[in-house]
Motif scaffolding. Structure first.
Motif, PDB file in Angstrom:
ATOM      1  N   TYR A 117       0.806  -1.218   0.000  1.00  0.00           N
ATOM      2  CA  TYR A 117       0.000   0.000   0.000  1.00  0.00           C
ATOM      3  C   TYR A 117       0.843   1.275   0.000  1.00  0.00           C
ATOM      4  O   TYR A 117       0.362   2.327  -0.448  1.00  0.00           O
ATOM      5  CB  TYR A 117      -0.959  -0.013   1.196  1.00  0.00           C
ATOM      6  CG  TYR A 117      -1.979  -1.119   1.090  1.00  0.00           C
ATOM      7  CD1 TYR A 117      -2.909  -1.135   0.061  1.00  0.00           C
ATOM      8  CD2 TYR A 117      -1.994  -2.178   2.002  1.00  0.00           C
ATOM      9  CE1 TYR A 117      -3.834  -2.159  -0.053  1.00  0.00           C
ATOM     10  CE2 TYR A 117      -2.920  -3.208   1.894  1.00  0.00           C
ATOM     11  CZ  TYR A 117      -3.835  -3.192   0.866  1.00  0.00           C
ATOM     12  OH  TYR A 117      -4.753  -4.206   0.741  1.00  0.00           O
ATOM     13  N   LEU A 118       2.059   1.188   0.479  1.00  0.00           N
ATOM     14  CA  LEU A 118       2.930   2.359   0.430  1.00  0.00           C
ATOM     15  C   LEU A 118       3.272   2.690  -1.021  1.00  0.00           C
ATOM     16  O   LEU A 118       3.235   3.853  -1.436  1.00  0.00           O
ATOM     17  CB  LEU A 118       4.207   2.102   1.244  1.00  0.00           C
ATOM     18  CG  LEU A 118       4.932   3.336   1.796  1.00  0.00           C
ATOM     19  CD1 LEU A 118       3.997   4.198   2.635  1.00  0.00           C
ATOM     20  CD2 LEU A 118       6.146   2.924   2.601  1.00  0.00           C
ATOM     21  N   ALA A 119       3.603   1.650  -1.811  1.00  0.00           N
ATOM     22  CA  ALA A 119       3.873   1.841  -3.235  1.00  0.00           C
ATOM     23  C   ALA A 119       2.611   2.290  -3.959  1.00  0.00           C
ATOM     24  O   ALA A 119       2.656   3.162  -4.840  1.00  0.00           O
ATOM     25  CB  ALA A 119       4.402   0.546  -3.847  1.00  0.00           C
ATOM     26  N   ALA A 120       1.485   1.690  -3.583  1.00  0.00           N
ATOM     27  CA  ALA A 120       0.206   2.068  -4.200  1.00  0.00           C
ATOM     28  C   ALA A 120      -0.087   3.542  -3.958  1.00  0.00           C
ATOM     29  O   ALA A 120      -0.524   4.266  -4.868  1.00  0.00           O
ATOM     30  CB  ALA A 120      -0.917   1.206  -3.634  1.00  0.00           C
ATOM     31  N   TYR A 121       0.166   4.003  -2.726  1.00  0.00           N
ATOM     32  CA  TYR A 121      -0.039   5.414  -2.407  1.00  0.00           C
ATOM     33  C   TYR A 121       0.855   6.297  -3.275  1.00  0.00           C
ATOM     34  O   TYR A 121       0.419   7.320  -3.815  1.00  0.00           O
ATOM     35  CB  TYR A 121       0.245   5.684  -0.924  1.00  0.00           C
ATOM     36  CG  TYR A 121       0.505   7.136  -0.645  1.00  0.00           C
ATOM     37  CD1 TYR A 121      -0.537   8.058  -0.660  1.00  0.00           C
ATOM     38  CD2 TYR A 121       1.807   7.601  -0.422  1.00  0.00           C
ATOM     39  CE1 TYR A 121      -0.302   9.406  -0.455  1.00  0.00           C
ATOM     40  CE2 TYR A 121       2.051   8.947  -0.210  1.00  0.00           C
ATOM     41  CZ  TYR A 121       0.992   9.847  -0.225  1.00  0.00           C
ATOM     42  OH  TYR A 121       1.235  11.187  -0.037  1.00  0.00           O
ATOM     43  N   SER A 122       2.109   5.893  -3.433  1.00  0.00           N
ATOM     44  CA  SER A 122       3.062   6.666  -4.235  1.00  0.00           C
ATOM     45  C   SER A 122       2.585   6.799  -5.684  1.00  0.00           C
ATOM     46  O   SER A 122       2.607   7.889  -6.264  1.00  0.00           O
ATOM     47  CB  SER A 122       4.441   6.003  -4.180  1.00  0.00           C
ATOM     48  OG  SER A 122       5.354   6.717  -4.967  1.00  0.00           O
ATOM     49  N   HIS A 123       2.121   5.688  -6.266  1.00  0.00           N
ATOM     50  CA  HIS A 123       1.639   5.714  -7.657  1.00  0.00           C
ATOM     51  C   HIS A 123       0.353   6.518  -7.782  1.00  0.00           C
ATOM     52  O   HIS A 123       0.181   7.282  -8.743  1.00  0.00           O
ATOM     53  CB  HIS A 123       1.413   4.290  -8.165  1.00  0.00           C
ATOM     54  CG  HIS A 123       2.667   3.476  -8.287  1.00  0.00           C
ATOM     55  ND1 HIS A 123       3.770   3.923  -8.991  1.00  0.00           N
ATOM     56  CD2 HIS A 123       2.988   2.240  -7.810  1.00  0.00           C
ATOM     57  CE1 HIS A 123       4.731   2.994  -8.936  1.00  0.00           C
ATOM     58  NE2 HIS A 123       4.278   1.976  -8.215  1.00  0.00           N
ATOM     59  N   GLN A 124      -0.547   6.368  -6.813  1.00  0.00           N
ATOM     60  CA  GLN A 124      -1.818   7.099  -6.881  1.00  0.00           C
ATOM     61  C   GLN A 124      -1.593   8.593  -6.685  1.00  0.00           C
ATOM     62  O   GLN A 124      -2.279   9.417  -7.299  1.00  0.00           O
ATOM     63  CB  GLN A 124      -2.801   6.567  -5.834  1.00  0.00           C
ATOM     64  CG  GLN A 124      -4.215   7.106  -5.965  1.00  0.00           C
ATOM     65  CD  GLN A 124      -4.878   6.725  -7.274  1.00  0.00           C
ATOM     66  OE1 GLN A 124      -4.518   5.726  -7.902  1.00  0.00           O
ATOM     67  NE2 GLN A 124      -5.848   7.519  -7.709  1.00  0.00           N
ATOM     68  N   SER A 125      -0.630   8.941  -5.857  1.00  0.00           N
ATOM     69  CA  SER A 125      -0.273  10.343  -5.656  1.00  0.00           C
ATOM     70  C   SER A 125       0.218  10.955  -6.964  1.00  0.00           C
ATOM     71  O   SER A 125      -0.149  12.077  -7.323  1.00  0.00           O
ATOM     72  CB  SER A 125       0.806  10.456  -4.573  1.00  0.00           C
ATOM     73  OG  SER A 125       1.114  11.803  -4.318  1.00  0.00           O
ATOM     74  N   GLN A 126       1.035  10.191  -7.687  1.00  0.00           N
ATOM     75  CA  GLN A 126       1.531  10.660  -8.979  1.00  0.00           C
ATOM     76  C   GLN A 126       0.400  10.747  -9.997  1.00  0.00           C
ATOM     77  O   GLN A 126       0.391  11.622 -10.872  1.00  0.00           O
ATOM     78  CB  GLN A 126       2.627   9.706  -9.497  1.00  0.00           C
ATOM     79  CG  GLN A 126       3.419  10.245 -10.684  1.00  0.00           C
ATOM     80  CD  GLN A 126       4.061  11.601 -10.412  1.00  0.00           C
ATOM     81  OE1 GLN A 126       4.691  11.805  -9.378  1.00  0.00           O
ATOM     82  NE2 GLN A 126       3.883  12.540 -11.332  1.00  0.00           N
ATOM     83  N   CYS A 127      -0.570   9.858  -9.863  1.00  0.00           N
ATOM     84  CA  CYS A 127      -1.742   9.881 -10.740  1.00  0.00           C
ATOM     85  C   CYS A 127      -2.506  11.197 -10.569  1.00  0.00           C
ATOM     86  O   CYS A 127      -2.930  11.824 -11.551  1.00  0.00           O
ATOM     87  CB  CYS A 127      -2.646   8.685 -10.429  1.00  0.00           C
ATOM     88  SG  CYS A 127      -4.028   8.483 -11.570  1.00  0.00           S
ATOM     89  N   VAL A 128      -2.662  11.630  -9.323  1.00  0.00           N
ATOM     90  CA  VAL A 128      -3.352  12.895  -9.042  1.00  0.00           C
ATOM     91  C   VAL A 128      -2.562  14.069  -9.609  1.00  0.00           C
ATOM     92  O   VAL A 128      -3.147  15.015 -10.158  1.00  0.00           O
ATOM     93  CB  VAL A 128      -3.588  13.069  -7.521  1.00  0.00           C
ATOM     94  CG1 VAL A 128      -4.107  14.473  -7.203  1.00  0.00           C
ATOM     95  CG2 VAL A 128      -4.575  12.024  -7.020  1.00  0.00           C
ATOM     96  N   VAL A 129      -1.231  14.004  -9.515  1.00  0.00           N
ATOM     97  CA  VAL A 129      -0.380  15.058 -10.099  1.00  0.00           C
ATOM     98  C   VAL A 129      -0.650  15.172 -11.598  1.00  0.00           C
ATOM     99  O   VAL A 129      -0.773  16.272 -12.151  1.00  0.00           O
ATOM    100  CB  VAL A 129       1.113  14.760  -9.839  1.00  0.00           C
ATOM    101  CG1 VAL A 129       2.002  15.700 -10.653  1.00  0.00           C
ATOM    102  CG2 VAL A 129       1.437  14.891  -8.356  1.00  0.00           C
TER     103      VAL A 129
END
Length: 395
Positions: free
Chosen positions: A78-90
């Motif tokens: 989930y830490l990696a998932a958060y990182s990717h989803q954060s970039q998705c929002v960017v």
């Protein structure tokens, strides 16, 4: 796209929805809660190289981040998932900023922002040492979307991105309440309350907003405002949303009680909130010992709901009701402090002395719950002949 579609088909479908400005369908295809997430055909060891070159920018970045996030969620990283989803929002922010006089992409923003909050919560749960830092970082990403929406004030009301402000404010309020950073709510509340689009926001979003703003007003001891906001949320919440109505009442009931409105047993039974019924009789009777007993009995419930300190303030109402009984028994407008002290001792306050009694009375006078003054020289409380104890609901 069917559940058996290939990765290439998925990429082509997303790109086509983007070109056609189909915001709702695009949002579904980029949602972590859609059935396509379980499609094994969308998984690859080299997602980036397969997407790049086969899809136009900037939607290619969004697809890559989404699929990498899906992969990480499946692997429970989930830490990696958060990182990717954060970039998705960017990447979504880039899209929003590039689209002038258009708001068809708002559903995509809603979806990616909601998924970011949910993934951040999962990541936070696996990293207890984070102490809210992951959610706080997620809130910064949500704020970047909020600012883009707020700044779109030259577009027509129909096409403005400001329609997305309330949804984002609600996502941010949920985060701030979760990490106990309520002071960060103020700029959001100011922005929403000054918006000319309030009545154009969906009712469901208005209800959510009023619920959180009402809770904040309650914690700020602004009980009239809290009553107004939470009442709006409760009255407009769909009658079949029993769970949500119960949640709203958990905060509305103690606020109402502090304002002098006591709930009916029928209402509390309907929403399984009889913990408050135990409080009603003891508060009405000024039974201080009874309040302590009820607080102890339902301590777990009050603490888990975050209302323990609010409910404890009902003791002030109990003091007022107890002293009113003394006033009615004495039948005079000049009451000895000793009479109030004796009443307190009978109700379990064994160690209370004259000075403490005077402090309690002075506090009630200051709050307007008793109309009068203390004559320290004669150790008496002199109360108004018209309304010695004004109705709590009139304050």
């Amino acid at each position: 796209m069917t559940s058996t579609g290939t990765l290439n088909q998925y990429i082509q479908t997303v790109e086509r929805m983007y070109r056609l400005s189909e915001g709702d369908e695009l949002a579904r295809l980029i949602s972590l809660r859609d059935s396509h997430v379980t499609n094994r055909n969308l998984r690859s060891s080299d997602i980036a190289s397969l997407v790049e070159g086969n899809c136009v920018a900037p939607i290619d970045e969004i697809i890559i981040c989404h699929l990498l996030c899906v992969k990480a969620v499946i692997e429970k990283d989930y830490l990696a998932a958060y990182s990717h989803q954060s970039q998705c929002v960017v990447s979504v922010v880039k899209v929003l900023m590039s689209q002038k006089d258009q708001n068809w992409c708002l559903p995509l923003m809603y979806t990616t922002c909601l998924d970011l909050r949910l993934v951040a919560q999962k990541a936070e749960a696996t990293q207890p040492q984070s102490n809210g830092k992951i959610l706080e970082k997620a809130a910064e990403s949500l704020l970047s979307c909020f600012r883009v929406c707020c700044a779109d004030n030259r577009t027509s009301d129909e096409d403005t991105k400001r329609h997305g402000m309330l949804y984002l404010a609600n996502q941010l309020l949920k985060v701030y309440f979760r990490i106990n950073k309520l002071h960060l709510c103020k700029p959001l509340i100011r922005a929403i309350d000054s918006s000319s689009l309030w009545y154009q926001f969906p009712l469901a979003q208005q209800i959510t907003y009023r619920y959180f703003v009402g809770r904040k007003a309650m914690f700020d001891s602004e009980y009239q405002a809290a009553n107004e906001y939470l009442s709006f949320a409760f009255e407009n919440c769909h009658k079949k949303s029993h769970k949500n109505k119960r949640l709203i009442l958990t905060y509305l009931v103690p606020v109402k009680m502090l304002l002098g409105y006591m709930p009916t047993k029928q209402l509390l039974e309907k929403y399984n909130l009889l913990q408050f019924w135990d409080l009603v009789s003891v508060v009405k009777n000024g039974d201080l010992r009874g309040i302590d007993s009820v607080m102890e009995k339902h301590e777990k419930f009050f603490i888990s709901a975050g209302i323990y300190l609010i409910v404890e303030k009902l003791k002030i109402t109990a003091y007022r009701n107890l002293f009113r009984k003394v006033f009615l028994v004495e039948n005079t407008h000049q009451i000895d402090i000793a009479s109030f002290q004796a009443a307190l001792q009978v109700m379990g306050e064994k160690d209370v002395d004259s000075d403490e009694t005077q402090c309690i009375v002075a506090n009630l006078i200051y709050q307007g719950k008793i109309k009068g003054y203390i004559s320290y020289q004669h150790k008496k409380v002199v109360v108004s002949k018209q309304t010695a104890f004004p109705p709590l609901s009139s304050m």
